[in-house]
Design a protein around this motif. Structure first.
Motif, PDB file in Angstrom:
ATOM      1  N   ALA A   8     -22.381  26.150 115.818  1.00  0.00           N
ATOM      2  CA  ALA A   8     -23.021  25.076 115.063  1.00  0.00           C
ATOM      3  C   ALA A   8     -24.078  24.370 115.893  1.00  0.00           C
ATOM      4  CB  ALA A   8     -21.977  24.074 114.586  1.00  0.00           C
ATOM      5  N   LEU A   9     -23.812  24.216 117.180  1.00  0.00           N
ATOM      6  CA  LEU A   9     -24.764  23.519 118.048  1.00  0.00           C
ATOM      7  C   LEU A   9     -26.056  24.326 118.193  1.00  0.00           C
ATOM      8  CD1 LEU A   9     -22.612  22.030 120.937  1.00  0.00           C
ATOM      9  CD2 LEU A   9     -24.187  20.793 119.450  1.00  0.00           C
ATOM     10  N   THR A  12     -26.914  28.783 113.250  1.00  0.00           N
ATOM     11  CA  THR A  12     -26.578  30.139 112.810  1.00  0.00           C
ATOM     12  C   THR A  12     -27.820  31.016 112.730  1.00  0.00           C
ATOM     13  OG1 THR A  12     -26.638  29.274 110.581  1.00  0.00           O
ATOM     14  CG2 THR A  12     -24.467  29.589 111.548  1.00  0.00           C
TER      15      THR A  12
ATOM     16  N   ASP B 155     -26.531  20.374  99.713  1.00  0.00           N
ATOM     17  CA  ASP B 155     -26.090  21.658 100.246  1.00  0.00           C
ATOM     18  C   ASP B 155     -27.202  22.343 101.020  1.00  0.00           C
ATOM     19  OD1 ASP B 155     -23.438  21.710  99.638  1.00  0.00           O
ATOM     20  OD2 ASP B 155     -23.723  22.517  97.623  1.00  0.00           O
ATOM     21  N   LEU B 158     -27.521  20.555 104.300  1.00  0.00           N
ATOM     22  CA  LEU B 158     -26.412  20.900 105.198  1.00  0.00           C
ATOM     23  C   LEU B 158     -26.612  22.281 105.819  1.00  0.00           C
ATOM     24  CD1 LEU B 158     -23.228  19.729 103.204  1.00  0.00           C
ATOM     25  CD2 LEU B 158     -24.051  18.818 105.378  1.00  0.00           C
ATOM     26  N   ASP B 159     -26.966  23.217 104.980  1.00  0.00           N
ATOM     27  CA  ASP B 159     -27.164  24.589 105.474  1.00  0.00           C
ATOM     28  C   ASP B 159     -28.257  24.615 106.533  1.00  0.00           C
ATOM     29  OD1 ASP B 159     -25.198  25.469 103.890  1.00  0.00           O
ATOM     30  OD2 ASP B 159     -26.430  26.704 102.556  1.00  0.00           O
ATOM     31  N   ILE B 162     -27.070  23.383 109.921  1.00  0.00           N
ATOM     32  CA  ILE B 162     -26.244  24.324 110.677  1.00  0.00           C
ATOM     33  C   ILE B 162     -27.068  25.530 111.110  1.00  0.00           C
ATOM     34  CG2 ILE B 162     -24.211  25.841 110.547  1.00  0.00           C
ATOM     35  CD1 ILE B 162     -23.599  22.848 110.697  1.00  0.00           C
ATOM     36  N   ARG B 163     -28.039  25.914 110.263  1.00  0.00           N
ATOM     37  CA  ARG B 163     -28.847  27.065 110.627  1.00  0.00           C
ATOM     38  C   ARG B 163     -29.670  26.738 111.885  1.00  0.00           C
ATOM     39  NH1 ARG B 163     -30.230  28.458 105.830  1.00  0.00           N
ATOM     40  NH2 ARG B 163     -32.105  27.158 105.826  1.00  0.00           N
ATOM     41  N   ASN B 164     -30.203  25.529 111.924  1.00  0.00           N
ATOM     42  CA  ASN B 164     -31.062  25.169 113.059  1.00  0.00           C
ATOM     43  C   ASN B 164     -30.292  24.629 114.260  1.00  0.00           C
ATOM     44  OD1 ASN B 164     -33.342  25.928 111.640  1.00  0.00           O
ATOM     45  ND2 ASN B 164     -33.424  23.932 110.636  1.00  0.00           N
ATOM     46  N   GLY B 165     -29.053  24.293 114.021  1.00  0.00           N
ATOM     47  CA  GLY B 165     -28.237  23.870 115.153  1.00  0.00           C
ATOM     48  C   GLY B 165     -28.065  22.356 115.246  1.00  0.00           C
ATOM     49  N   LEU B 166     -26.825  21.932 115.496  1.00  0.00           N
ATOM     50  CA  LEU B 166     -26.532  20.486 115.563  1.00  0.00           C
ATOM     51  C   LEU B 166     -27.125  19.830 116.801  1.00  0.00           C
ATOM     52  CD1 LEU B 166     -22.827  20.155 114.375  1.00  0.00           C
ATOM     53  CD2 LEU B 166     -24.911  19.592 113.144  1.00  0.00           C
ATOM     54  N   LEU B 214     -19.053  18.065 113.299  1.00  0.00           N
ATOM     55  CA  LEU B 214     -18.881  19.306 112.549  1.00  0.00           C
ATOM     56  C   LEU B 214     -17.708  19.176 111.577  1.00  0.00           C
ATOM     57  CD1 LEU B 214     -19.806  22.199 112.086  1.00  0.00           C
ATOM     58  CD2 LEU B 214     -18.241  22.939 113.894  1.00  0.00           C
ATOM     59  N   LEU B 217     -18.932  17.145 108.603  1.00  0.00           N
ATOM     60  CA  LEU B 217     -19.842  17.938 107.779  1.00  0.00           C
ATOM     61  C   LEU B 217     -19.047  18.982 106.993  1.00  0.00           C
ATOM     62  CD1 LEU B 217     -22.728  18.425 110.371  1.00  0.00           C
ATOM     63  CD2 LEU B 217     -22.859  17.103 108.252  1.00  0.00           C
ATOM     64  N   GLY B 218     -18.046  19.557 107.677  1.00  0.00           N
ATOM     65  CA  GLY B 218     -17.208  20.557 107.023  1.00  0.00           C
ATOM     66  C   GLY B 218     -16.454  19.972 105.838  1.00  0.00           C
ATOM     67  N   ALA B 221     -18.779  19.688 103.009  1.00  0.00           N
ATOM     68  CA  ALA B 221     -19.021  21.008 102.430  1.00  0.00           C
ATOM     69  C   ALA B 221     -17.865  21.405 101.517  1.00  0.00           C
ATOM     70  CB  ALA B 221     -19.225  22.033 103.539  1.00  0.00           C
ATOM     71  N   THR B 224     -18.310  19.507  98.164  1.00  0.00           N
ATOM     72  CA  THR B 224     -19.308  20.018  97.221  1.00  0.00           C
ATOM     73  C   THR B 224     -18.843  21.374  96.679  1.00  0.00           C
ATOM     74  OG1 THR B 224     -20.577  21.146  98.937  1.00  0.00           O
ATOM     75  CG2 THR B 224     -21.173  18.874  98.474  1.00  0.00           C
TER      76      THR B 224
END
Lengths: 537, 448
Positions: A8-9, A12, B155, B158-159, B162-166, B214, B217-218, B221, B224
């Protein structure tokens, strides 16, 4: 979970789908869902993980039980008293917290546990309250203080007032900080003065001068001739304060070599010849109202001998006094005044009378006063008091003071050694004066009087106050006495103090001034009345 | 009335009023003090003469002073005086200004009852669609569309996160969260909006913030995701889900649809928090007979009072109506009788931390979005740690961390010995709300 967080950090976008690899919970369920992005899969897995973690939270490691507070010695005060104390510990507008705490101690009561934290905080802020707070805290409060370093004042403060020496006293003496070490020494002096002296002697050479002087001051308790060799040696100390302290202690030891030396010196400086007591002469004197008095001979020292200086006579005089007069006065202050009445077979009053008219009279009398205060000689207190009071009453211009003597200091000192009858007389003197003068001495002296005032003083004070209020003079200095009276009035005077204070019509600011004074008085007295009721002795 | 001074002080709107009230709690300045079975009263000479009166059944205070605080310092003073020095208020005949006020109050209450009853009748006569899935009305339909749109946008966001990283989130300003929260508020998903606002405080706040963030956020998720399949869930869980997203029920709906439980309700503890001048109050109750927990939420603006005075450490007899849920906790007071009395009997509770955690596991299994759990822990001790963190320890030696770093008052009261503590568990730490030592109930500050 670690791998989920790492993914997550970083994001993905770079790691791809890691849910299955992370062995996350509900992986199978999530995998079964159609068309999920790796990010969404990760979020759902993390959500499931969070819920599982909440349901499966484990308790922390098993730890042993902590110590509990020992049982308190005193019973808790009443609910009403607790309520008052709660108020005072938060904000003490009238300044009656010290009286309340003293009363609590006398009644052998403690604070309720719910006020312990407030009391510890109050002691943190106000050092003067500490000795009063320690007994009120009792075991519970003292135990709690050991748990929080910000309340370490309790350890030091209880060491100075409790009688029993702590078990680890010797270690704390050797390793503690200065205030704690002095507290230990002071306690030990009270019970085992010899042991205290031995401990100090052992470390004496390595102590700082400042500490040596403070440590010597603890010899005040349990002082005896056994301390003389040690003190005599301290007269040659490098520290000036140490030498002065040692000389002062030896002066108080009647049998000490130093006090004998001082007496011998004084005998060479002061002589007295009583008048011949012819019948006619005494009769005449009696008719004139004069006491029989003789002649005083004062012989000021020419210079300061080395051995005088060693015995505590400071070479530099106080401002306003010549050095010869100063040395003379220093020697005289070191000789108990009873020595003179014995030597000259006369009374204190007669000697003071003789000195009054002498060129160096005031210096002589100051020396006697200081000696009387140091030796708590009550026989001298009243005649000396009247002498200084006379000086005080004289108008400013006429006051001929030798060497800027501090009148209030001497009067305070003399009052402190008076008891019973004497003190009653002094109070009455002052109140008589207050009914006659514009600027009564009472205003200055009242704060020095012991509290609570005698019932008779309280009653007369309030009568005078009401009479003065009636005349409503602007700038009446009497208004200033109300603050003192509010705390000093005895319980017998409470009803009289709480009667309504009707302020006559007058200039607004004058009535305001009186209103403020009477309001403070009634508010404080009402609170004191409540505290006496709530904490019965 | 039998309250302690401490309990009275919980009614004060702020610390200032509490402090001034304490000062007025002596007979000085008061005239014509008195009491009867319904009320207490007195006149106070301040900058003018004020008439102060309090009703004993619900501790409502009314004073003629111009203060905008409620209750004002005179009211708190009068109640404190009654609590600490009952003899100061002799039984007497109530003066007119007291009786007329009581009459007005009674009339108002009646009117309210009539209104409520009327409302309930219309409710039952024409059942407003309460479960939208069954029979959506027009406005409900519109709302549902709006919520769906809001959740869709969320959504995507949120995606993206997570895709870009926390790691990137660490440097984002509060507005990053606030904007998204505001969008959800617009979409009428206020529950999720609140969760996002709370998340804003997490980044960099602790060493394990990525794990905490996380997890939050989970959970969102999961919300929703579940909402899109709401029809597959139990009816009770549907209610919880809708509640977590932001649907609320009106008082009438709760009365009409919720379970009603009559009991002697012990008011265990209370917390008040404020945000943007809106104060919210959580009060935990425990039924003496049923052993059921209840949570009453009240909101008030600025220094305005909460509608129903609820005093910790007291018992009220009455009926609670629970919000429909798979683990019912939130409730409203449907009916109340008599005056509150002080808790005197022992409060039942759990004797081990293991039992608390088992209870939390049960509740979570039923209602996964529960955030706070009340618990009375018996025979538990406060342990100060040298590093400033505190623990609660049960008799078996097991521990849980406490919230906050100031529990000295609790340690002073217990003296390190085991005692009964009323707590709130938030999944990470315990917040102590009150404790009972030697039969005495004491409110705790909760560690702040």
């Amino acid at each position: 979970m670690e791998r989920l967080i790492d993914a997550a950090l970083v994001g993905t976008a770079r790691t791809g789908d890691k849910v299955a690899a992370a062995g996350a919970p509900a992986t199978a369920l999530i995998a079964a869902l159609p068309e999920l992005t790796p990010a969404r899969k990760l979020l759902l897995a993390a959500g499931a993980q969070a819920v599982y973690a909440q349901a499966g939270h484990a308790a922390g490691a098993v730890i042993p039980a902590a110590d509990a507070a020992p049982a308190d010695e005193f019973a808790a005060c009443s609910t009403g008293a607790a309520h008052l104390l709660d108020q005072l510990l938060t904000r003490d507008e009238t300044g009656i917290l010290p009286e309340t705490l003293t009363r609590l101690r006398e009644a052998q009561l403690r604070l309720p546990h719910r006020l312990v934290v407030a009391a510890l905080e109050a002691g943190k802020r106000q050092t003067d309250l500490r000795p009063l707070l320690v007994p009120a805290l009792d075991q519970r409060g003292r135990w709690l203080a050991t748990k929080n370093p910000v309340w370490d004042w309790v350890t030091t403060a209880s060491a100075t007032i409790t009688e029993a020496l702590p078990d680890n006293a010797e270690i704390r003496w050797q390793e503690g900080a200065s205030p704690e070490r002095l507290a230990i020494l002071r306690q030990l002096r009270a019970h085992a003065p010899t042991k205290a002296r031995d401990w100090l002697a052992e470390s004496w050479k390595s102590e700082k001068a400042d500490f040596r002087a403070h440590a010597l001051a603890t010899f005040d308790a349990g002082l005896s001739l056994a301390d003389e060799p040690f003190l005599e040696a301290a007269l040659d100390d490098r520290g000036q304060a140490v030498r002065a302290e040692a000389a002062q202690l030896l002066t108080r030891q009647q049998g000490s070599a130093l006090s004998r030396r001082m007496r011998e010196r004084a005998d060479t400086l002061l002589a007295y010849t009583p008048h011949k007591r012819g019948l006619l002469r005494s009769l005449a004197q009696a008719l004139r109202g004069d006491a029989a008095r003789g002649d005083l001979t004062v012989c000021l020292p020419e210079d300061l001998a080395r051995d005088w200086q060693r015995d505590g006579v400071a070479p530099k005089p106080r401002a306003g006094l010549g050095e010869r007069a100063w040395w003379f006065m220093c020697v005289l202050s070191a000789v108990p005044p009873a020595h003179w009445t014995t030597r000259f077979t006369t009374t204190p009053a007669e000697l003071i009378g003789a000195a009054t008219h002498h060129e160096w009279g005031q210096v002589v009398i100051e020396g006697w006063s200081r000696a009387a205060i140091a030796t708590r000689d009550e026989a001298w207190a009243l005649p000396l008091w009247r002498y200084w009071l006379g000086g005080y009453l004289r108008p400013q211009q006429e006051r001929q003071q030798q060497g800027r003597v501090s009148l209030t200091e001497l009067l305070h000192g003399l009052i402190a050694i008076m008891q019973g009858e004497t003190i009653t007389l002094v109070g009455s003197d002052l109140l008589d004066d207050a009914t006659r003068t514009e600027q009564p001495l009472w205003i200055e002296i009242a704060p020095l009087l012991p509290t609570p005032w005698l019932p008779m003083w309280g009653q007369r004070y309030l009568e005078i106050s009401r009479a003065r209020l009636k005349s409503l003079r602007p700038h009446d200095p009497w208004v200033r006495t109300f603050d003192t009276a509010a705390h000093a009035l005895p319980v017998e005077a409470f009803p009289q103090a709480l009667q309504e204070w009707s302020i006559p019509e007058g200039q607004a600011w004058v009535t305001m001034e009186w209103r403020r004074a009477t309001d403070t008085l009634t508010k404080t007295v009402a609170l004191r009345q409540r505290l006496l009721k709530e904490i019965p002795r | 009335m039998e309250l302690t001074a401490e309990q009275v002080l919980t009614l004060a709107p702020d610390a200032g009023v509490a402090a001034s009230g304490k000062k007025l709690a002596s007979t000085r300045g008061w005239h014509g003090l008195g009491r009867d079975t319904e009320a207490i009263w007195g006149e106070f000479q301040g900058s003018a003469q004020y008439q102060v009166r309090a009703a004993l059944n619900d501790l409502t205070v009314r004073c003629s002073c111009p203060s905008r605080k409620f209750p004002c310092k005179h009211g708190v003073g009068l109640l404190l005086l009654a609590a600490t020095d009952p003899a100061a208020l002799p039984s007497a005949e109530a003066p007119e200004w007291v009786t007329s006020w009581l009459t007005r109050r009674a009339a108002n209450a009646e009117q309210r009852d009539v209104k409520t009853a009327a409302q309930q009748q219309t409710d039952s006569a024409e059942p407003v669609a309460t479960t939208q899935a069954v029979q959506p009305s027009k406005s409900a339909d519109r709302r549902l569309t709006r919520v769906y749109a809001g959740l869709d946008a969320l959504d995507l966001w949120l995606d993206d996160l997570i895709r870009n990283g926390l790691a990137q989130v660490a440097t984002q300003p509060i507005s990053f969260w606030e904007q998204q929260a505001a969008r959800l508020t617009d979409a009428q998903a206020t529950g999720i909006a609140g969760r996002l606002r709370r998340m804003a405080a997490l980044p960099n706040a602790s060493h394990d913030w990525p794990a905490r963030l996380l997890a939050e956020l989970g959970r969102v998720a999961l919300l929703t995701h579940s909402f899109r399949r709401i029809d597959e869930l139990d009816p009770a869980l549907r209610e919880d889900l809708r509640g977590a997203i932001g649907w609320t029920l009106t008082q009438q709906e709760v009365l009409a649809r919720g379970e009603q439980v009559e009991d002697n309700w012990q008011i265990l503890g209370q917390r008040v928090s404020s945000e943007d001048r809106l104060r919210s109050q959580r009060t935990w109750l425990l039924g003496s007979t049923t052993g059921r927990y209840g949570l009453i939420l009240q909101f008030a603006h600025g220094t305005r009072p909460f509608e129903i005075p609820l005093v910790p450490g007291t018992i009220i007899h009455g009926t609670l109506a629970f919000w429909p849920s798979s683990w019912p906790l939130r409730a409203i007071i449907a009916a109340q009788e008599g005056e509150p009395s002080r808790i005197r009997t022992e409060i039942t509770g759990l004797y081990s931390i293991a039992a608390l955690l088992a209870h939390v596991a049960d509740a979570t299994a039923q209602q996964p979005w529960l955030e706070r759990f009340p618990a009375v822990l018996k025979q538990i001790s406060f342990i100060p740690n040298t590093d400033g963190r505190w623990l609660l320890r049960d008799e078996q030696g097991a521990t849980l961390p406490l919230h906050g770093d100031d529990h000295w008052q609790a340690l002073a009261l217990s003296g390190g010995a085991p005692c009964d503590v009323i707590t709130e568990w938030d999944g990470m730490t315990l917040t102590p709300l009150a404790m009972i030592t030697a039969g005495n109930y004491s409110v705790l500050s909760g560690g702040y």
